[in-house]
Design an enzyme around this catalytic site. Structure first.
Site, mmCIF file in Angstrom:
data_model
loop_
_atom_site.group_PDB
_atom_site.id
_atom_site.type_symbol
_atom_site.label_atom_id
_atom_site.label_comp_id
_atom_site.label_asym_id
_atom_site.label_seq_id
_atom_site.Cartn_x
_atom_site.Cartn_y
_atom_site.Cartn_z
ATOM 1 N N CYS A 17 0.837 -1.194 0.000
ATOM 2 C CA CYS A 17 0.000 0.000 0.000
ATOM 3 C C CYS A 17 0.871 1.242 0.000
ATOM 4 O O CYS A 17 2.099 1.159 0.063
ATOM 5 C CB CYS A 17 -0.955 0.022 1.197
ATOM 6 N N CYS A 20 3.291 1.660 2.829
ATOM 7 C CA CYS A 20 4.534 0.900 2.666
ATOM 8 C C CYS A 20 5.557 1.734 1.899
ATOM 9 O O CYS A 20 6.744 1.773 2.253
ATOM 10 C CB CYS A 20 4.274 -0.392 1.888
ATOM 11 N N ASP A 429 12.897 29.600 -30.571
ATOM 12 C CA ASP A 429 14.089 29.884 -31.354
ATOM 13 C C ASP A 429 13.693 29.819 -32.835
ATOM 14 O O ASP A 429 12.698 29.186 -33.195
ATOM 15 C CB ASP A 429 15.157 28.835 -31.032
ATOM 16 N N ASP A 624 16.849 24.280 -30.041
ATOM 17 C CA ASP A 624 17.501 23.058 -30.527
ATOM 18 C C ASP A 624 19.016 23.118 -30.496
ATOM 19 O O ASP A 624 19.672 22.132 -30.807
ATOM 20 C CB ASP A 624 17.049 22.766 -31.966
ATOM 21 N N ASP A 628 21.002 27.736 -27.142
ATOM 22 C CA ASP A 628 19.706 27.842 -26.454
ATOM 23 C C ASP A 628 19.754 27.253 -25.045
ATOM 24 O O ASP A 628 18.774 27.364 -24.307
ATOM 25 C CB ASP A 628 18.612 27.113 -27.247
#
Length: 860
Positions: A17, A20, A429, A624, A628
């Site tokens: 549970c 636990c 970008d 990318d 950046d």
């Protein structure tokens, strides 16, 4: 002080549970050398960040075993197998116990409800319920005893206490009924309650275990992409099949037609086309020739080739994706912190309420107070369910992140998945994000076509890693001259010393920074090219500009549509670029972006995002490149293009594998759906306990005489966990069709979107006016996700005799001109099903310039 940190994820066994999971997490965090540990109950894993010099996996395993659980610390391949075997074994055992328990409990329940007056009824119920309680339900008592030894409690404690009390009380009443009869109380027995409760809870855990297994299907699918064995070419030229775990870097592997590639590498000999859709999301196979990169999990088509293994084991791109998804599924959303605090005190609180209910009943009801109080205490302990609370968040997170992975959206952690829905500003970008990122040379000054200046430019740009430099190098091959003192000038260009003279190649700011003169003719030419949205690269010596090169990059087909959708969602869009203002303005206008900045340096991008955050905006950054990375780190939500740099993807919290900007809106909708599911789960889990516990304690008894049967309480408790997991699994059926989200869409003429390049963009198909004998119909096409889908549907529709079809992706529709009779929609759909695949045609109703587009239920 030099400290080493290692992060590992271990499967955890024997948790029953949410309490636990909380205990395991506390135990791990208390160990010396552990910086941070978190446990995911739904995934049954523990992610531990620790110092290997102070702590070892063996130490962690020992601590967890002492707490009554177990940790799997074997190597990756063994770890997954052991965890999977343990899950399968647990599921089989649960299934057997549940089946036998129901077989024995159903007769007990029938006798208890319908044949109580039978002479031997109580003895038969005792005989049938005893094996259910002490054999089939023995793990509840074992685990409760383990928890008691460690002075703690969990769900098993509640089950053991409630069923144990019901069984013991019934046994006493069966053999010593005189004790109650002498006091004027009828000695009821509750064997059926004890046995049926255990049966229901076993059934609930069986369904829960099965559902939890379904939430990790995305990981299993990813793991299944790698073949178990590979064929290598030995130094002696012999073919040998070995397990994939034994492949080493530098070995030469042979790939047969139709087989999956096992590790990352470089093609050595032969050629073929490889289906890389699992990585890129692009349906068209990619040609692979000597020198090309291949990746684990991709599928070879008809050809055969050999390649050299570059990355093996945990270093492959596929392994990285699996690890990222696993880490994300194991992470916790901020809302989970509240749930963890509640789960930690839940069981002691419930036991206290049960005792209080018992005492209040004895105090208020002098005649039947003991019996009713005992029943109330048993029912309270049974109906309380910390599992529903514990499963509410992690199951939704696991399914949501797995759904993202299936759709080409890699999400690093639960927090970023939760943040995405809050985004109200997005910074894009330009190069590689809004545009294709594959610039080409369109214009070049005459002097640069001749030697030696052409050779000088080629030499400078050959040493640069900038995409624009690569476009110049690929445009024409020239002689590379000896060069000294090469230097990359961030945000400006490059400089190098060739034949004793310093030469510069870069943007206009580079010339201004070094006070280099520019002739009026070159200035005029540069202005003209900039107005055409072309980037101008200058070549200069230490005195003056010598010539220029114009480069253009094409906008991605999805950019304008993606920006439009973001704006319709109320998200402000911004574009930042290091390019010149003229090009930036042209690109921004064609993408529908009104806020943009040009000639922005990497540190200025991060500052721009910081300024937006100061205005109270939740900012997402999409990029990318390496330039950046600072901005991505600053943003509240960072999104990297899958075809971008490794650094950008390492910094980003989300990665779009296919680099399709439409995936951004998909990610936001996925975030909204996931958080909505979490809230629904938490609402029902809380409301269930808030209503169920007072009713179980007997709060309705003074009003209408209603006292909840413990059997009903057990069934309700079991179903609460199952309902939470089932609600989370609904996310798996969620479809994020970014092409059909509006109810009404005004028909507007679309403007062709291109940035001038040496290539010609494909214009939108023009539809001629129909002849008098022609019939034209417009259909909505559901299920198209890319241009490959569009082409396939169009080709199949044109197979219909006398039909001329034109299919567009945005909007997703087919305009078909029929010569003569128009076929029924069902006939066209049958053709699509047989020849094209899983696409759906629907008729569009045109009314006063509007298209009425049906919105599907999952799009709300």
């Amino acid at each position: 002080m030099n400290t080493t940190k290692t992060t590992q994820t271990f499967p955890v066994l024997d948790m029953s549970c949410a309490a636990c999971a909380t205990r395991v997490e506390k135990t791990l965090n208390r160990q010396p050398g552990v910086y941070h540990a978190q446990v995911n109950y739904a995934a049954a894993t523990a992610t531990v960040e620790y110092n290997p010099q102070e702590c070892t996996p063996e130490t962690l395993k020992g601590a967890i075993q002492n707490a009554g659980y177990d940790l799997v610390i074997e190597t990756n391949a063994q770890k997954e197998k052991i965890a999977e075997d343990a899950h399968s074994r647990k599921y089989r055992q649960l299934k057997q116990r549940t089946l036998f328990s129901l077989m024995l409990s159903v007769p007990v329940a029938i006798i208890g409800m319908c044949f109580m007056d039978w002479t031997y009824a109580n003895y038969v119920m005792w005989i049938l319920s005893t094996p259910v309680v002490f054999w089939l339900g023995r793990d509840f008592y074992r685990n409760a005893w383990k928890q008691l030894k460690h002075r703690t409690s969990n769900m098993d404690t509640l089950v053991a206490v409630s069923t144990g009390i019901a069984y013991a009380f019934s046994l006493f009443n069966l053999f010593w009924p005189e004790f109650w009869l002498s006091r004027g109380i009828h000695p009821h027995v509750y064997f059926e309650a004890a046995s049926v409760i255990i049966s229901f809870i076993l059934l609930g855990r069986l369904l829960e275990e099965k559902a939890k297994g379904n939430t990790s299907e995305a990981i299993k699918k990813l793991m299944g992409l790698q073949p178990a064995t590979v064929t290598i070419l030995t130094p002696k030229g012999q073919l040998k099949e070995i397990p994939v775990e034994q492949v080493q870097q530098g070995q030469r592997l042979v790939v047969k037609p139709g087989s999956r590639i096992a590790v990352d590498g470089t093609v050595y000999e032969g050629s073929s086309y490889v289906d890389e859709s699992m990585l890129t999301g692009e349906p068209l196979p990619t040609e692979k020739t000597p020198g090309a990169k291949v990746y684990a999990g991709t599928i070879n088509q008809k050809g055969s080739f050999s390649f050299i293994a570059d990355k093996v084991g945990s270093e492959t791109v596929l392994a990285h994706i699996i690890r990222m998804v696993q880490d994300a599924q194991g992470s916790k959303a901020p809302v989970q912190q509240l749930v963890d605090r509640i789960a930690a005190i839940f069981v002691p609180t419930i036991l206290s309420i049960a005792v209080l209910s018992f005492l209040v009943w004895i105090w208020l009801d002098s005649s039947n107070g003991f019996t009713h109080g005992l029943l109330a205490a048993v029912t309270v302990t049974i109906i309380a369910c910390p599992c529903a609370l514990g499963l509410a968040t992690p199951t939704a997170i696991m399914v949501g992140i797995g759904k993202g992975a299936e759709n080409g959206i890699l999400i690093k952690d639960a927090e970023s998945l939760e943040t995405a829905r809050k985004v109200n500003a997005i910074v894009l970008d330009k190069t590689g994000t809004l545009t294709e990122g594959r610039p080409t040379v369109t214009d070049i000054s005459d002097p640069l076509l001749q030697s030696p200046l052409g050779d000088v430019l080629f030499t400078l740009e050959s040493a640069s890693e900038h995409p624009l430099a690569q476009a110049i190098v690929q445009h024409q091959t020239r002689q590379i001259l000896p060069m000294e003192e090469f230097e990359s000038l961030t945000g400006l260009g490059v400089r190098g010393k060739i034949n004793g003279t310093y030469y510069y190649a870069g943007n206009r700011r580079l010339l201004e920074t070094h006070h280099l003169t520019v002739s009026p003719s070159l200035t005029e030419e540069a202005a003209r090219l900039s107005q055409e949205a072309k980037t101008v690269i200058w070549l200069a010596d230490s005195q003056q500009a010598l010539g220029l090169v114009a480069i253009a990059d094409r906008i991605k087909p999805t950019s304008r549509e993606a920006v439009r959708q973001l704006q319709e969602m109320g998200i402000s869009t911004y574009m930042l670029t290091g390019d010149n203002p003229e090009t930036a303005q042209r690109i921004a206008a064609q993408c529908g972006i009104t806020h943009f900045q040009a000639e922005v340096l990497p540190q200025q991008k991060a500052q721009f995002i910081k300024d937006l955050q100061k205005e109270g905006k939740i900012v997402a950054m999409v990029g990318d490149g390496i330039n950046d990375s600072a901005a991505l780190a600053q943003a509240d939500l960072s999104i990297a293009m899958g075809k971008g740099s490794d650094i950008a993807m390492d910094v980003a919290k989300m990665t779009l594998i296919s680099s399709d900007l439409n995936k951004i809106t998909d990610a936001i909708r996925l975030s909204q759906a996931t958080v909505r599911t979490i809230r629904e789960n938490l609402f029902w889990a809380f409301i269930y306990n808030l209503i169920g516990i007072p009713v179980a304690a007997g709060i309705l008894y003074p009003i209408n005489g209603f006292l909840l049967n413990p059997m009903i309480a057990g069934a309700a408790m079991a179903m609460s966990s199952v309902s939470v997991v089932s609600n989370s699994l609904r996310l798996k059926r969620k479809k994020f069709a970014h092409t059909a989200v509006t109810v009404q869409k005004k028909v507007q003429p679309t403007e062709e979107i291109t940035v001038p390049t040496t290539e010609t963009a494909t214009p939108q198909p023009e539809t001629a006016a129909p002849a008098a004998s022609e019939n034209r119909k417009t259909y909505l096409v559901e299920g198209m996700m890319c241009d490959h889908c569009r082409t396939r549907v169009e080709k199949v529709l044109n197979m219909w005799e006398g039909a001329s079809a034109q299919v567009t992706l945005t909007p997703p529709e087919a305009v078909i001109t029929f010569q003569g009779k128009v076929p029924a929609l069902s006939e066209l759909q049958q053709l699509i099903d047989e020849k094209a695949g899983d696409y759906t045609l629907k008729e569009k109703n045109r009314l006063k310039g509007f298209y009425l587009i049906p919105v599907l239920p999952w799009q709300y």
